[in-house]
Enzyme design. Sequence first.
Site, PDB file in Angstrom:
ATOM      1  CG  ASP A 283      -5.380  -3.096   2.225  1.00 14.38           C
ATOM      2  OD1 ASP A 283      -6.252  -4.199   2.061  1.00 14.38           O
ATOM      3  OD2 ASP A 283      -4.388  -3.293   3.013  1.00 14.38           O
TER       4      ASP A 283
ATOM      5  CD  GLU B  91      -6.757  -8.448   0.004  1.00 10.35           C
ATOM      6  OE1 GLU B  91      -6.104  -9.451   0.643  1.00 10.35           O
ATOM      7  OE2 GLU B  91      -7.909  -7.939   0.412  1.00 10.35           O
TER       8      GLU B  91
ATOM      9  CG  ASP C  63      -2.183 -10.302   2.317  1.00 15.64           C
ATOM     10  OD1 ASP C  63      -1.880 -10.267   3.536  1.00 15.64           O
ATOM     11  OD2 ASP C  63      -2.680  -9.593   1.685  1.00 15.64           O
TER      12      ASP C  63
END
Length: 842
Positions: free
Chosen positions: A349, A488, A510
């Site tokens: 990530d 994501e 997010d």
Amino acid sequence: MVNRSLIIANQHYDDPAYPELPGAARDAAELQAVLADPDIAGFEVQVLRDGTAAQCRKAIETFFRGATGDDLLLLHISCHGQKDLHNRLYLVGTDTEKAYVASTGIDSTFISDQIEGSRSNKTVLMLDCCYSGAFSRGLRTRSAAESVDVREPFSGRGRVVITASTALQFSHESEAMSRAAAEPSVFTSAVVLGLRSGAADLDGDGWISIDDLYGYVHETVRRRAPNQTPTRSVASVQGALYLARNVAARPQHVPGDIREALRSKLPWQRIGALHELENLLGSWRPEVRDAARADLTALVSDPDPAVAKLAKQLWFSRGLGELPVEDERNLSRQPSVDRLRTRHAVGIDFGTTNSAIAVFVDDDVRVVLSAIGDRTMPSVAAVTENGNWIVGEEARRRATINPANTFSRVKLALGTEKRFRAFGRTYTPVGVAATILAELRSAAERFLGSTVRDVVITIPAHFDLIQREATVEAAALAGLNVMRLLNEPTAAALAYGANTETDQTLMVFDLGGGTLDVSVLEIGEGVVEVRASGGDNRLGGVDWDDRLVDHAVARFRGQHGIDLSTDQTAMARLREAAERAKIELSSRMSTEIVLPTICVGPDGPLDMELHITRAEFEELTRDLIDRCRTLIQRAVTDAYLTTAQLQQIALVGGATRMPAIVGLVEEITGRPPRREVIPDGVVLGATIQAGILRGHFKDTLLLDVSAATLGVADVNGRIVPIIERNTTAPTKRSMNFTTVVDDQRHIQVQLFEGESRLASRNRKVGVLELGGLTPQPRGAADIEVTVEMDVNRLVHMKVTDLESARTVHTSITLQSARAHEAARVNPAHAIVERPTDESESS
Ligand code: AMP
């Protein structure tokens, strides 16, 4: 071309001096099953059990005599082996007499002669027999001779000879289990296991070559029977010799005839297969594309330079990332089990403020701790005067003392013209991102004790083409190969347990340090489709920090008449304190920002002391919450849904811990959000995806949507959309265009990304030119423009003059987009959409 195999397995013997080999019959049955399995090896298999010496000789003779030049022949013999006093090796038939082995056994040179006399250039001989392997000169043997090498009888062209043991060892007999428990012998059972499970695919290219198999068998046998050393006595086959497919790697997605052509010893046939692979790389089915890519990997290292060159060109034109490194491939040929350990599923990530890397081990995802033991690492890099990099927490701390040489929010700069400058040197965002990714890679390598290369990297769903390309480029610079760029939110959904059983509509909200991603996912029948993705890559936790900073600066100015905003050091300290205060306000109703000696005023040092309540903080940031509200509503509308239809809202990103965000989501959707995997959700999902690609999980097909429209500019500067925004990727669309002036011989096709109908307001990402058109009246030419978006949402464009069938194609890369952005266009080379046949006639 046929793959044929003869298995000879002699278990019972007339001469009591030869004990029974209880494993042999089962060896033969198991090996026959795995070799004949069309999904694995697809051999025509013939088995001779308990044959007399004459029957064995006859079967071997017939087997080799019938071969054609292209056949791949595998002869596997499992029986006693015996040497005479001259170190000559004999294989033992059921009627062989131990005292007269030379006249009643099967002479090894007879087998060698049969191989030599056959037309096949691809023979594999596997001997699971005692004394069958080479032994070194000078070693003491049971025979009188001191320096004989039993490789000699087997040497010759076009063959690989692999034996269960060296001459000084036993094979069948030495394996206690083989006798006692009547199990297959170690050697053959390792061959069977390696082929059946796919574990022998050491280089992970999806195919089991004879080199792979030997490496695997060598290691496996040495582990199970440390005194037994399988040996590759002879290896004189030209090029790679593939025996089987790795069933674990992927289902059979490359058609059989192409596979055959890929294995052909004729370079032109392999080149033909390369063209077929090009089509398969454009398949809408990701598994087909993956399979084609794996095959292309093999051709990239083809022994024929012309094939390798074309394969490399295709690799680059498809934007498949960095080529597999030569060393890595050599390493993969080494018979090392260590190599297997390097094939971990790894997910990254790469965040705006923080990044994380995780690996799949022991059936679970482990987030790798940073050098100082944190689950995430600040995405910050600092450069020192002598050009050394400091990355992560230490760099973040340096931002306070050394802000000018410390680079943060690098992800937001990817794909832009922004440059980072320090000590008179200039750094690109891609270069700085690479140092951060390299640090993550090192952390994972320390954790695993082996090299990390293939990774899944997550990116915001709304990253445009150039940003995605920049991510791949940064990864390549960090020595990483991107197996998949994963959205994501898709990663978050995976982490929240999106599976093939439960259908649902899910929103992922997010809010990280620097970006907000709002996505609506629909999960159904094992397909996770991003129905809509929106957000703002300029909205994140730092904006909340900045509000506190601005507030503190304004207060300070009011109190002391001093503007702190021009003092870099003071601002860096203040930003850090503001973030801390923001985090505290997630769990407390009020907090203080206290910074002693924030600056020196006319009367001496001044401290900052600021008390702030959660209510004040929420008031200061109300407009940011409003922006979040708008973006949530837009995403829901884009997905053609209402908020009531959202069954779940999943929060990820550190900043979603703010109570105001939880409140907002609840207010809009009427449901409490899921918060279990904050803040690891994205890296967890990336690693699960890597696990899927590595075959650790049952495949969950993830389909992402395009974030922006891709279209071609027409003569009027208007965009003709080819792939509309929110189209499921991978996808391939074609449209037909034509010329705008009479006798136009040259066209220029410009591809743009963006939502405006005016080309000038969108981003130019690529240009293709095609000349040599047949002169004819305007509007007569038929030009097909095909735009293809791959599974990573990287883009390829093809332009074909349908009349002459001439084609040009390109992959959109960071460089090409940059080069074309400002390029001038020749109006005489413009195109216009070609009316369809119906509209022509109407
Ligand atoms: P991420 O990029 O997902 O790691 O998120 C980082 C952002 O989350 C930064 O802006 C942090 O300040 C913020 N953050 C982390 N923990 C909290 C918390 N408890 N409350 C509010 N914001 C937080």
